[in-house]
Scaffold this motif. Structure first.
Motif, PDB file in Angstrom:
ATOM      1  N   ARG A 197      10.209 -15.154 -21.227  1.00 40.18           N
ATOM      2  CA  ARG A 197      10.076 -13.621 -20.880  1.00 40.18           C
ATOM      3  C   ARG A 197       9.130 -13.203 -19.518  1.00 40.18           C
ATOM      4  O   ARG A 197       7.975 -14.029 -19.680  1.00 40.18           O
ATOM      5  CB  ARG A 197       9.422 -12.951 -22.259  1.00 40.18           C
ATOM      6  N   GLY A 254     -13.035 -15.598 -21.377  1.00 40.24           N
ATOM      7  CA  GLY A 254     -11.966 -14.800 -22.196  1.00 40.24           C
ATOM      8  C   GLY A 254     -12.744 -13.641 -22.880  1.00 40.24           C
ATOM      9  O   GLY A 254     -12.297 -12.413 -23.125  1.00 40.24           O
ATOM     10  N   HIS A 260      -4.373 -22.268 -16.079  1.00 38.35           N
ATOM     11  CA  HIS A 260      -5.469 -23.278 -16.487  1.00 38.35           C
ATOM     12  C   HIS A 260      -4.996 -24.355 -16.061  1.00 38.35           C
ATOM     13  O   HIS A 260      -3.929 -25.066 -15.974  1.00 38.35           O
ATOM     14  CB  HIS A 260      -5.701 -23.181 -18.053  1.00 38.35           C
ATOM     15  N   ARG A 302      -7.888 -17.443 -25.308  1.00 36.46           N
ATOM     16  CA  ARG A 302      -6.541 -17.267 -25.467  1.00 36.46           C
ATOM     17  C   ARG A 302      -5.637 -17.884 -26.746  1.00 36.46           C
ATOM     18  O   ARG A 302      -4.972 -17.299 -27.669  1.00 36.46           O
ATOM     19  CB  ARG A 302      -5.619 -17.808 -24.174  1.00 36.46           C
TER      20      ARG A 302
HETATM   21 FE1  HDE Z   1      -2.478 -12.959 -22.003  1.00 37.54          FE
HETATM   22  N1  HDE Z   1      -2.122 -11.973 -23.721  1.00 37.54           N
HETATM   23  N2  HDE Z   1      -4.562 -13.198 -22.320  1.00 37.54           N
HETATM   24  N3  HDE Z   1      -2.709 -14.125 -20.338  1.00 37.54           N
HETATM   25  N4  HDE Z   1      -0.480 -13.019 -21.284  1.00 37.54           N
HETATM   26  C1  HDE Z   1      -0.926 -11.462 -23.903  1.00 37.54           C
HETATM   27  O1  HDE Z   1      -0.206 -11.484 -26.337  1.00 37.54           O
HETATM   28  C2  HDE Z   1      -4.987 -12.680 -23.436  1.00 37.54           C
HETATM   29  C3  HDE Z   1      -4.118 -14.548 -19.752  1.00 37.54           C
HETATM   30  C4  HDE Z   1       0.210 -13.743 -20.555  1.00 37.54           C
HETATM   31  O2  HDE Z   1       6.112 -12.030 -22.703  1.00 37.54           O
HETATM   32  C5  HDE Z   1      -1.119 -10.816 -25.595  1.00 37.54           C
HETATM   33  O3  HDE Z   1       1.714 -11.455 -27.464  1.00 37.54           O
HETATM   34  C6  HDE Z   1      -6.336 -12.932 -23.480  1.00 37.54           C
HETATM   35  C7  HDE Z   1      -3.779 -15.418 -18.712  1.00 37.54           C
HETATM   36  C8  HDE Z   1       1.331 -13.505 -20.509  1.00 37.54           C
HETATM   37  O4  HDE Z   1       5.125 -12.024 -24.617  1.00 37.54           O
HETATM   38  C9  HDE Z   1      -2.742 -11.250 -25.909  1.00 37.54           C
HETATM   39  C10 HDE Z   1      -6.776 -13.757 -22.097  1.00 37.54           C
HETATM   40  C11 HDE Z   1      -2.365 -15.445 -18.390  1.00 37.54           C
HETATM   41  C12 HDE Z   1       1.831 -12.592 -21.870  1.00 37.54           C
HETATM   42  C13 HDE Z   1      -2.947 -11.699 -24.719  1.00 37.54           C
HETATM   43  C14 HDE Z   1      -5.377 -13.512 -21.512  1.00 37.54           C
HETATM   44  C15 HDE Z   1      -1.729 -14.801 -19.708  1.00 37.54           C
HETATM   45  C16 HDE Z   1       0.327 -12.398 -22.359  1.00 37.54           C
HETATM   46  C17 HDE Z   1      -0.539  -9.650 -25.744  1.00 37.54           C
HETATM   47  C18 HDE Z   1      -7.868 -13.973 -21.604  1.00 37.54           C
HETATM   48  C19 HDE Z   1      -1.697 -16.601 -17.647  1.00 37.54           C
HETATM   49  C20 HDE Z   1       3.035 -11.910 -22.231  1.00 37.54           C
HETATM   50  C21 HDE Z   1       0.625  -9.555 -26.330  1.00 37.54           C
HETATM   51  C22 HDE Z   1      -8.675 -14.683 -22.462  1.00 37.54           C
HETATM   52  C23 HDE Z   1      -1.668 -17.784 -17.648  1.00 37.54           C
HETATM   53  C24 HDE Z   1       3.728 -12.903 -23.197  1.00 37.54           C
HETATM   54  C25 HDE Z   1       0.741 -10.856 -26.772  1.00 37.54           C
HETATM   55  C26 HDE Z   1       5.139 -12.366 -23.693  1.00 37.54           C
HETATM   56  C27 HDE Z   1       0.081 -11.560 -23.267  1.00 37.54           C
HETATM   57  C28 HDE Z   1      -4.438 -12.228 -24.422  1.00 37.54           C
HETATM   58  C29 HDE Z   1      -5.129 -14.310 -20.044  1.00 37.54           C
HETATM   59  C30 HDE Z   1      -0.536 -14.489 -19.567  1.00 37.54           C
HETATM   60  C31 HDE Z   1      -3.302  -9.954 -26.293  1.00 37.54           C
HETATM   61  C32 HDE Z   1      -7.130 -12.792 -24.716  1.00 37.54           C
HETATM   62  C33 HDE Z   1      -4.976 -16.386 -17.801  1.00 37.54           C
HETATM   63  C34 HDE Z   1       2.665 -14.065 -19.606  1.00 37.54           C
HETATM   64  O5  HDE Z   1      -2.776 -11.796 -27.063  1.00 37.54           O
END
Ligand code: HDE
Length: 700
Positions: free
Chosen positions: A109, A155, A219, A355
């Protein structure tokens, strides 16, 4: 014969019956005779409660929406497969990386981050690149982005960061944009954001296509081999078609012309059989070298320069199947960074650790309870056996006992045990007092933003400066603008001065800069041209009555065998009368398209003394925009008249009587016949080069 895809086979059991296999039914499979009128008491009387069909239909409709993702709400997905080039047993025991050519199904996705589900695709933003590998050892999710670094290091800052970048709370403005006060306020106060901000201001944040975009695990993760030995690893997805971007003006126009531009591009390519492909590469760092770098490997705001640790290609991923139902699959897919398999493990990166909590948590509400892993797109292809039971939307009929240890169920399912192939956490030694403090080793905020800046070509630097000016120019609070310039001054003096000049902030004094002058050529888009092909590039051929059909045919013959898509455009749909009197098919009406939806424009000649397109405002605008956006612009015969008509606006045109002339992606051949081999070659090379930045800037 291709081997069956186990994920597709599994999905088959969940597919609805063919709609043509019987009449309309209720949810209880009762045939419905009529669905246009409610059951009423008489012709004009009230609707009756007894109308179970209407009640069920409307009640279901009332509950069709689920919460969108708090970030990455807008996305597009596809199925495909991954296959390794070689056995990776030397550094990981992950089952899907052991056998060359062994296919593991995947679902990917792609997403934007800031905007809601219905926002435009071509906004300036990070793109998500999340991959679910349905391995024989269970699901492995690599939830990455198209930038290799993140905005924050821990985070616990994520809610602050996301609140700052999302639309402002009082008026929900702006949609799909970081160009507003709260985002830049946060950036100016939190210098750890600067490295990711440099990427965000670069053309990486406006990809031409998901198919032409890198992905990164961000990471540092850990591979673990069969002997339990760990190796640090950074993951890279490299697109076969090269990494290509839009320019900002184009991206903005595209938001209106086709808000689904990237989504449509992915869908169309897969439907046409032009399956996008990425190479998976890894940067491997032996555990002994954990402290061999000038930065901390656990810091997600840092890259390991590829010149320092080369990226080793280990396999390829091909996306070859569009989902059948957007909601069921792309919307309900649930990624989770903690979905890992034996052979892969975490590190103590504080962003990753958070995460691992957040993704599981968010799905509970978004997908309505703890059984979201049973939704077809989320189901592993490997068997699931455990004592997790019940809850909303439980769709498995469990049998037997539901606790461990048990004797009544023969002790099953029993844990595999220490000597098995089961996942065991990497036995990292951890020792320390409980503290709430950022590690000193995370506190260099400027070297790597400077590394990125130093690695850019001149045109990339110009685009970055323009992006900063645009974004900060939208910031209303003077102190926020000024504070951001102070931060940029630590990265690079020239950058800070050029941005300051554009936004009415005094230029910082020379010498503020603390960052280094190192560069990493692998970071520049100039080094990421991919296989150099023109596959799937869209070429526009505007015509009018009198068009030279032989030239149009020769353009097709030159480009289509190379995989490009040639579309003939005219003022209206249907046909135009070609020079030889035959009707020439039109693919699209000019008013319904725009240059921003194409990669290049080619103007064939016309029997009229002067090409009629010289007075067609849609055609002129098309060519002007293509030129301004650095796209190849080519003309045959008196098609050059259109370029000549735009010369007063600063469009630069070189031509000579008897030969093809190529000048900064402008290709002309005034000869009346079909395109020569030389013209065809020059055109294909110009399209493969994507954009041409050496052109003099037009005055339009
Ligand atoms: Fe995410 N992130 N993220 N993120 N993230 C979400 O999960 C979160 C981070 C990334 O196509 C959420 O299902 C926290 C880094 C993608 O469904 C949520 C932190 C990277 C996608 C969430 C990060 C990402 C999300 C929202 C910091 C790249 C879409 C809905 C600690 C390495 C996945 C969901 C998809 C989605 C939390 C940081 C990539 C809220 C707490 C760094 C590609 O859970």
């Amino acid at each position: 014969m291709t081997t069956p895809d186990p994920k597709d086979e599994q999905l088959e059991t969940y597919r609805a019956p063919d709609p043509a296999s019987g009449p309309l039914t209720t949810d209880q499979a009762v045939d419905v005779d009529h669905t246009d009128d409610s059951l009423t008491a008489g012709d004009r009387g009230p609707t009756l409660m007894e109308d179970f069909h209407a009640r069920e239909k409307i009640t279901h409709f009332d509950h069709e929406r689920i919460p969108e993702r708090v970030v990455h709400a807008r996305g597009s997905g596809a199925y495909g497969y991954f296959e390794p080039y070689e056995s990776c047993a030397d550094f990981t025991r992950a089952a899907f990386l052991q056998e060359p050519g062994k296919r593991t199904p995947v679902f990917v996705r792609f997403s934007t981050v800031q905007g809601p589900r219905g926002s435009a695709d071509t906004v300036r933003d990070v793109r998500g690149f999340a991959t679910k590998f349905y391995t024989e050892d269970g699901n492995y999710d690599l939830v990455g982005n198209n930038f290799p670094v993140f905005f924050i290091q821990d985070g616990i800052k994520f809610p602050d960061f996301v609140h700052a970048v999302k639309p402002e709370p009082q008026n929900e403005i702006p949609t799909g944009a970081s160009a507003h006060d709260t985002f830049w306020d946060f950036v100016s106060l939190q210098p750890e954001t600067l490295h990711a901000v440099m990427w965000l201001m670069s053309d990486r944040a406006i990809p031409r296509s998901f198919r032409m975009m890198q992905g990164f695990g961000v990471h540092t993760f850990r591979f673990v081999d069969a002997d339990g030995k760990g190796t640090f690893v950074k993951f890279h997805w490299k697109p076969k078609l090269g990494v290509h971007s839009m320019v900002w003006d184009e991206a903005q126009e595209c938001q209106g012309r086709d808000p689904d531009f990237n989504r449509r591009d992915l869908w169309d390519a897969i439907e046409a059989g032009d399956y996008p492909e990425w190479e998976l590469g890894v940067q491997l760092v032996p555990e002994e070298d954990e402290f061999a770098f000038a930065f901390d490997l656990l810091d997600p705001t840092k890259i390991i320069p590829e010149e320092q640790v080369p990226v080793r290609p280990i396999g390829r991923m091909v996306l070859d199947r569009n989902p059948e139902n957007f909601f069921a699959e792309t919307e309900q897919v649930a990624f989770h960074t903690a979905n890992i398999v034996p052979g892969v493990d975490f590190t103590n990166d504080p962003l990753l650790q958070a995460r691992n909590f957040s993704y599981l948590d968010t799905q509970l509400i978004r997908l309505g309870g703890p059984n979201f892993s049973e939704i077809p797109v989320n189901r592993p292809v490997a068997d699931v056996r455990n004592n997790q039971r019940d809850g909303y939307h439980q769709s498995t009929i469990h049998r037997g006992t539901n606790y461990f240890p048990n004797s009544l169920g023969g002790g099953c399912p029993a844990p595999a045990g220490a000597d098995s192939e089961a996942f065991t956490h990497y036995a990292e030694r951890v020792d320390g007092a409980k503290i709430r403090r950022r590690s000193e080793s995370f506190k260099d905020y400027y070297s790597q933003p400077a590394l990125f800046w130093n690695s850019m070509s001149d045109w990339e630097k110009q685009h970055i400066v323009a992006a900063f000016r645009f974004e900060l120019g939208k910031v209303e609070t003077p102190e926020v603008r000024a504070r951001t310039i102070e931060q940029l001054a630590h990265v690079d003096g020239q950058l800070a001065r050029e941005v300051a000049e554009g936004i009415g902030v005094p230029a910082p004094p020379d010498g503020t800069q603390t960052a280094s002058k190192q560069s990493s050529p692998a970071l520049s888009l100039q080094s990421l041209t991919g296989d150099g092909s023109i596959r799937t590039r869209k070429i526009a051929v505007p015509v009018a009555d009198g068009a030279d059909a032989r030239q149009v045919a020769s353009i097709r013959e030159a480009l289509e065998p190379e995989g490009a898509i040639v579309e003939v455009l005219a003022a209206t749909d249907g046909t135009v009368a070609s020079a030889d009197g035959e009707p020439l098919e039109v693919d699209r009406a000019l008013p319904t398209v725009a240059s921003v939806l194409y990669d290049a424009v080619v103007l064939p000649g016309n029997t009229a003394d002067t090409s009629p397109l010289t007075v067609d405002p849609d055609a002129l605008r098309f060519v002007r925009d293509a030129y301004r956006h650095g796209k190849p612009v080519a003309a045959l015969g008196n098609g050059v008249d259109v370029l000549a008509a735009l010369e007063p606006e600063g469009i630069h045109l070189s031509m000579e009587p008897h030969r093809t002339v190529t000048d900064q992606g402008v290709i002309t051949d005034v000869a009346p016949g079909p395109a020569s081999a030389e013209f065809a070659r020059a055109l294909a090379a110009a399209v493969a080069a994507h954009r041409h930045w050496g052109r003099p800037a037009p005055r339009c």
